[in-house]
Structure formats: C-alpha cells, structure tokens
Design an enzyme around this catalytic site. Structure first.
Site, PDB file in Angstrom:
ATOM      1  N   ASP A   1      18.383  19.966  12.564  1.00 48.79           N
ATOM      2  CA  ASP A   1      18.264  21.259  13.232  1.00 48.79           C
ATOM      3  C   ASP A   1      18.529  22.368  12.229  1.00 48.79           C
ATOM      4  O   ASP A   1      19.037  22.131  11.131  1.00 48.79           O
ATOM      5  CB  ASP A   1      19.238  21.346  14.415  1.00 48.79           C
ATOM      6  CG  ASP A   1      20.675  21.091  13.992  1.00 48.79           C
ATOM      7  OD1 ASP A   1      21.230  21.965  13.297  1.00 48.79           O
ATOM      8  OD2 ASP A   1      21.247  20.035  14.334  1.00 48.79           O
TER       9      ASP A   1
ATOM     10  N   GLU B   1       3.281  -2.923  -9.083  1.00 46.20           N
ATOM     11  CA  GLU B   1       3.855  -1.972  -8.123  1.00 46.20           C
ATOM     12  C   GLU B   1       4.735  -0.949  -8.843  1.00 46.20           C
ATOM     13  O   GLU B   1       4.746   0.227  -8.498  1.00 46.20           O
ATOM     14  CB  GLU B   1       4.667  -2.719  -7.065  1.00 46.20           C
ATOM     15  CG  GLU B   1       3.792  -3.422  -6.043  1.00 46.20           C
ATOM     16  CD  GLU B   1       4.595  -4.203  -5.025  1.00 46.20           C
ATOM     17  OE1 GLU B   1       4.303  -4.088  -3.829  1.00 46.20           O
ATOM     18  OE2 GLU B   1       5.522  -4.946  -5.438  1.00 46.20           O
TER      19      GLU B   1
END
Ligand code: GLA
Length: 721
Positions: free
Chosen positions: A527, A607
């Site tokens: 928030d 990777e």
C-alpha cells in the site's frame, strides 16, 4: 492553485479542478471534481427539491428543499438527516451519536502539510488549504486539509479532529476522504485477491446500496487494496472519465461506495470503523491517515502515469536511486542453510551480474522452522559461525552488497523473548489465535518497540548491511493490549500501525543508506503507506511468471514498476507446479525490482548464460523500465493470445515492449501488436529490424513472431532516429 472567494474554494491542478462551497447554512457542499473548469462557481449544478422522508435541519425552517439527505457534501456527518455513508461519527459524553459540521474558517499556506507519525506525499513548493468546520454541540472542530500537487494532478486530503470542549468525546469513525458525485452511473474497480494472487482488478457498475473493499485483518491485506477507481461505464485505457482514490495507510481500512436512492454516489475512504474507537480528551487532536485523489478525462493510462510519477517523485524515499539486481535464498534453501551454502549461492550469482545477496528467514535464534525463534534477533552461530562479522565480508569480497530478512512485529511462543515476556503479545485474555505458529507483538507499546528496535539496531550495526526485507506473516486476531484500559481497546489496531511506522522511521533515520523492502507473505501489505518507508515491496509469494502477469498488471494501476519486487524462481514453480522458460521468467520479473530466488549453482550453464544476458539487458534499460511511462497493452485476465506492456521514455525517444504469449494453440493467428505513447512523427529503429514511423507502429502495429509452445516471450527495444 488554490482560489478562495466568499466561501467558494477551488483547487486547480494542471488538468483537473476540485471545488467546494460553504452554503447559506454553513454546510460545506461538494460542487465538483473532474477535468479542469475555470472561472465558475459550479454550485449552480446543485438542485434543491422537496424529497419525501428527507429531514430538514432546524435552521432551514420550513424550507423542505434543504436536506442533507440529498445534498452533495464535502465531509459527511451523521445524525443530521443524511443517511448515506458517514465520514465522521462522534459519541458524546451523554451517549448521543452524530456529527453535524458547519463552516467556521479557512487558511491557505505555502508548502504541502506533513502529518506527524504518518506517511504523506511531499510538496514543499505546493500549497495547503485548511477548511475548519465545527460541530458546536460536540465542541469539536474538524480541519479538512488539502494538498494540491498541481504538476501531478493529485489532490491529497487528511482530517484533523480537535476536541475544543471540556470533556472527552469518542471518535467512532473518521474517514480520510469523502467524495460525492451528482450521478449514479459509475463503475467501481477494486483490486482484490488472496495470498499468492493479490490485486486482481474487479469491475462492476454500482448498484443501489453500498459496495466496499476493506480489511479488518490488521494490515491492508492480500484480499483487498486501499486503492479504488470510479469511472464511466465506458471508460478504458485511453478514454473515459475516471477517478482514483488511494489511502496512505497499512492497517484496517474501508473503501465504500454508495449509490443512493436519487442516483448519486458517495465514496468514503479511511480507517475501518470496525473495532475503532478513539477517546479524544479536551484539547487533544486526532489526525487521520492521508488519502490521495487523481482524475483523468482520458482513461486509465493517464491516471496511472500521474500516480506513478507522483509516487516516484513525491512519496518514495529511495536511498539508492538505482535498485540492485538481487538474489534471495528463500525458495532454494528455506530454513536449511549454513554460511557455506549461502556463499556458494552468492559465488554462482556474482559473475552473472547480481549486485545484492539477501539472506532470508532462518539466520537467527533457534529458527530451523517456522515454529520457533521469531523475536530472538541474534545470529544463529551454528548456521553462521563467526556471525555476520564473518559472513558479510565474504559476500562483499564477491563484489555484492549484503541484505537480510527480519519479521520484527512477530514472536513464536518457542522463543527466548516470549518465555521472558509472555505479556508482550496482542492477545485477548482467554483467547488464543495462532497463525503460522506465531503471535503478534504489542507494537502499541513503546517498551516493546524499544526492545525489538534495540536488537535490530545491534544486528544492523554489526556488519555492512545494505538492505532489509521487513516481513509480516500473519493477520491480527483476538486483538487486545494489556497496556491500554478497556475503554481504549478500540485504539489498538491504529496504534499498532503507528508503532510499525515509528519503527520503520527510526530504522530509516539511523541507517539512511539502508534499502528496506516491505513484505507480508508477499503482497499482504502492499500500500502507499508502506511505500513511504519501504520503496519496494515483495509483490507476491507467487513467483509463477504467468500468475505474476496478472498480479503485476493489477498492481500497476496505482503502483509504479520500481515498487514491485519480482524475482525469477526455479521450475517447476513452488506455488503452481508450472514450468516456464528462463527467458519468459526473466521478461516477467523485469517488470519490477528485478531479482532471482533460486540457486544458480544448480542450473545448467546455458541457463546461467540466459541469466547473464537478462541482467545485462535489465541494467542497460533500468532507467527506462523503472522511470518510463508505463502502458498496459493488453489485459491478461481476458485470456487473449498474449499479454503485453510497454515503457516509453518521457521524451518519447526510447521504448521497450514486452510480450508473453498464452498457451500454445494449433494454427495460431498472426498478430500485429499496436504500440502506444510513441511520437507519431518520429521514426523508430525496432531492434535492428528496420525503422518505422511512430504512427505506423501505433496504428498498424508491429508483427509478432508466431509462437511455438506455451508462454513464449519477446522484448523489443525502440529508439528514435
Ligand atoms: C514470507 C515471505 C517469503 C519468505 C518467507 C520466510 O512468506 O513472503 O518471501 O521471506 O516469509 O519465512
């Protein structure tokens, strides 16, 4: 700009106008909020009609056309004949309830107001309007504070309730914001979800009655977010009138929208009235959290741009500027690690360009599982021989900064702290509610906060620590504080959050270069209040790239990309079991504060090479990704053939486009992706594949490659010639 003339108050931002007027009876009416309108008293839009069953205040005498039940008000009371959502509800010593507010005075000051102990937007160059209302019977004054952030089209609000009488009054409710609309045909969009799937937009027309999004969990919650949008039924990304309201608060909140009997709408936003009751002694003041309003006449995209820019420039306090690419050991080790394992992870991450190593949960006390140790903030020397003094230099020697995880608000019963201070928890006598085997510390108490802060400060001072992940992993239930008398138990939830803010502010003050990342089981306290203290927040415990497309899409309506913690994790994904390529996981995690949550020593050299390229790409374009104007090019909830988004530099000379395809299908359509926000007359070089006018890329689009397999991804870099 703030204009005040004979009881008429007009607030102008670059593109919007907000207006209110004190009427003949001193009632402060809300006359307008919307696209900029100049030189006009907009109270002419308010009509007075005699409505059945709508009460008339005493001073209006026999004028039955004057009723608070129908008039648009700036800050609604209750018990006045207005039966819609109240903003203020007082309980007087004689037991009566209500709030009847009338205009008293006003003042305009240079500089936007600040709120002590509460988060707020900054604005030294802006202005503050304070409108003072009073409830004569209650002996209470109410100051409505308005900050006008002109360049951002943002209006902030907060309310100060002051007891000018001689006896205590109780505040049962004090909203931060009330916004009346003289129309009922609006959609409400709320951002809802659950742990591991937060902030998914839900949109629907307001029907008669009240629709709300709220939290009574003690934190702002995974389930709803203190951010809502009201808009035209037809509004979309690029068209239609829309209004955003957000609350800078991390505790219990309520956003409620009511469509009334006469097709008007009232929005209120503030601390949730459930279990809230604040005793205000004579001469005392109570200040609500701040709320902010933003409006766009051209759809959600400008709304998002305005909010993002204002958050970045006037809310976040970012000690580093550029955020580091981090690696976190949580998903790869959970609680089972020692110094050697951590150093091995760091060693394999450093050559790929990772700049920050974060040691997650499990480094302190007897923390070998989530059943023990919380509260004991001393290094576990079995796992980390020599403590942080020994570990941190080893990480720094690899060229990486060091950070660690804490959960200061919590305690396990199996801890030294709880054994010494069982009375330090927030727990009603005779009731015990555990969650993740932990209890909540009473942060309303200064002594409890001082103890925890002292322990954390010692840890943070013991080695070169650059970053803290501040987590909170349960909701508050059966809440009761031993430190407050029975009549003040309604203050506990709010005092708890004030205590959290106090701790965060102390940490920021004592360690000004520390980057603090917020977290609550992922995004359970994501928030605007938290962002004032922690400029980035772990967006979700769900690191599945395809679910993240939705979570990050919903989050983006209000919160800037640079606030969203997003990491590449191992496959099959720990939350969904889904396997998605490293390329796609990287593309999605770059839509935030980028990082990895895996053990790179356990992946293939190919990777690792993909990761090295990802990090190099991210670093090259970090400013554009984090500071650029953000465009949602598709809605991942529509299950379309792809999800796409774009960042454009403020001068429009650069753009980045990201695309993730959906599940594979036979005979896929050939798609042209229409871009946004480019300068039509510029010619853009698209990833070395030729140059095209901005107008062509926006109107005719850019041909996407044909997907092969599930969830492929592409990224395109555009630069103006
Ligand atoms: C929460 C966080 C995770 C991790 C764990 C550790 O769930 O969201 O990222 O830190 O706690 O216990």
């Amino acid at each position: 700009m703030i204009l005040c003339h004979k009881g008429l108050f007009t607030l102008h931002t670059n593109h919007t106008t907000y207006q209110m007027k004190a009427d003949a009876h001193g009632v402060l009416l809300h006359t307008y909020y919307g696209p900029r309108v100049e030189g006009c008293d907009l109270s002419y839009t308010i009509r007075y009609v005699d409505r059945g069953f709508s009460p008339v205040p005493e001073e209006a005498g026999e004028d039955r056309t004057f009723s608070l039940d129908v008039l648009p008000q700036e800050y609604s009371g209750c018990g006045t004949g207005d039966f819609r959502l109240p903003s203020l509800d007082l309980e007087l010593p004689n037991g009566s309830r209500g709030a009847d507010l009338r205009f008293k005075s006003f003042r305009v000051e240079r500089g936007k107001y600040a709120l002590e102990g509460l988060p707020a937007f900054r604005g030294e160059e802006d202005e503050t309007l304070t409108v003072v209302l009073e409830d004569a019977a209650a002996g209470v004054e109410v100051e409505l504070l308005y900050g006008v952030l002109e360049d951002y089209d943002l209006i902030t609000r907060a309310v100060r309730v002051i007891n000018r009488g001689t006896s205590a009054v109780k505040i049962r409710q004090a909203a931060s914001l009330c916004l009346d609309f003289q129309r009922g045909n609006l959609d409400l969009i709320t951002f809802d979800g659950k742990h591991v799937l937060e902030r998914c937009p839900n949109r629907g027309p307001l029907l008669p009655g009240v629709r709300s999004a709220d939290s009574v969990r003690g934190g702002s919650s995974h389930q709803h977010n203190p951010f809502v949008i009201l808009c035209d039924h037809s509004a979309g990304e690029d068209h239609g009138l829309c209004f955003a309201a957000c609350l800078l608060y991390s505790g219990n909140f309520q956003a409620a929208a009511e469509r009334s009997q006469f097709e008007t709408v009232r929005l209120t936003l503030g601390i949730h009235p459930w279990n809230f009751c604040w005793t205000l002694g004579p001469g005392e003041a109570f200040t609500t959290p701040e709320a902010a309003l933003c409006c766009s006449g051209q759809g959600f995209t400008p709304l998002t741009h305005r909010l993002h820019r204002c958050f970045r420039e006037r809310l976040l306090r970012d000690p580093w500027g550029e955020r580091p690419v981090l690696i976190n050991n949580w998903e790869s080790t959970e609680f089972s690690f020692d110094a050697e394992r951590l150093v091995a992870i760091a060693k394999s991450a450093a050559p790929m360009g990772v700049g920050l190593f974060v040691m997650d949960d499990g480094w302190f006390g007897a923390r070998d599982s989530d059943r023990a140790g919380l509260g004991d903030w001393t290094v576990n020397r079995d796992k980390l021989p020599g403590g942080l003094e020994a570990l941190v230099p080893r990480i720094k020697a690899l060229g990486m900064d060091f950070g660690l995880w804490v959960e200061p608000e919590m305690v396990n019963e199996d801890s030294e702290l709880y054994r010494a201070h069982p009375d330090w928890v927030l727990q009603a006598p005779g009731r015990m509610v555990r969650s993740r085997q932990q209890l909540v510390l009473d942060f309303t108490r200064r002594d409890v906060r001082d103890h925890i802060y002292g322990a954390l400060k010692a840890v943070l001072s013991s080695a070169e620590i650059s970053y803290v992940k501040w987590d909170v992993n349960r909701s508050l239930a059966a809440v009761w504080s031993a430190a407050l008398p029975p009549e003040r138990q309604g203050e506990v939830f709010h005092r708890y959050i004030l205590g959290v803010y106090d701790m965060l502010e102390r940490m920021r003050r004592d360690f000004p270069h520390l980057l603090i990342e917020g977290c609550s089981g992922g995004g359970g306290r994501f928030d605007a209040g938290m962002l004032y203290y922690t400029p980035q927040i772990w967006c979700s415990d769900n690191t599945d790239a395809i679910d993240r497309l939705r979570i990050q899409y919903g989050t983006s309506f209000c919160y800037p990309v640079c606030t969203m913690g997003a990491h590449v994790s191992a496959i099959p994904n720990a939350q969904t079991g889904r396997s998605v390529s490293m390329e796609t996981r990287g593309v999605v995690a770059m839509h935030g504060t980028f990082g990895y949550e895996m053990d790179p020593s356990r992946i293939t050299p190919e990777e690792r090479e993909v990761i090295r390229r990802q990090i190099a790409f991210f670093k090259k374009h970090q400013a554009l990704i984090h500071q650029g104007d953000y465009y949602r090019l598709s809605d991942p909830f529509q299950n379309g053939p792809y999800t796409a988004w774009e960042q454009v530099s403020p001068d429009k000379r650069e753009a980045l486009v990201f695309v993730v395809s959906g599940p594979a299908q036979g005979g896929p359509p050939l798609l042209n992706l229409r871009l946004k926000g480019l300068e039509p007359s510029f010619r853009y070089q698209v990833d070395g594949q030729g140059d095209y006018p901005g107008a062509a890329l926006m109107e005719a689009g850019w041909p996407l490659p044909m997907p092969w397999g599930d969830f492929q991804s592409w990224q395109f870099y555009l630069s103006a010639l």
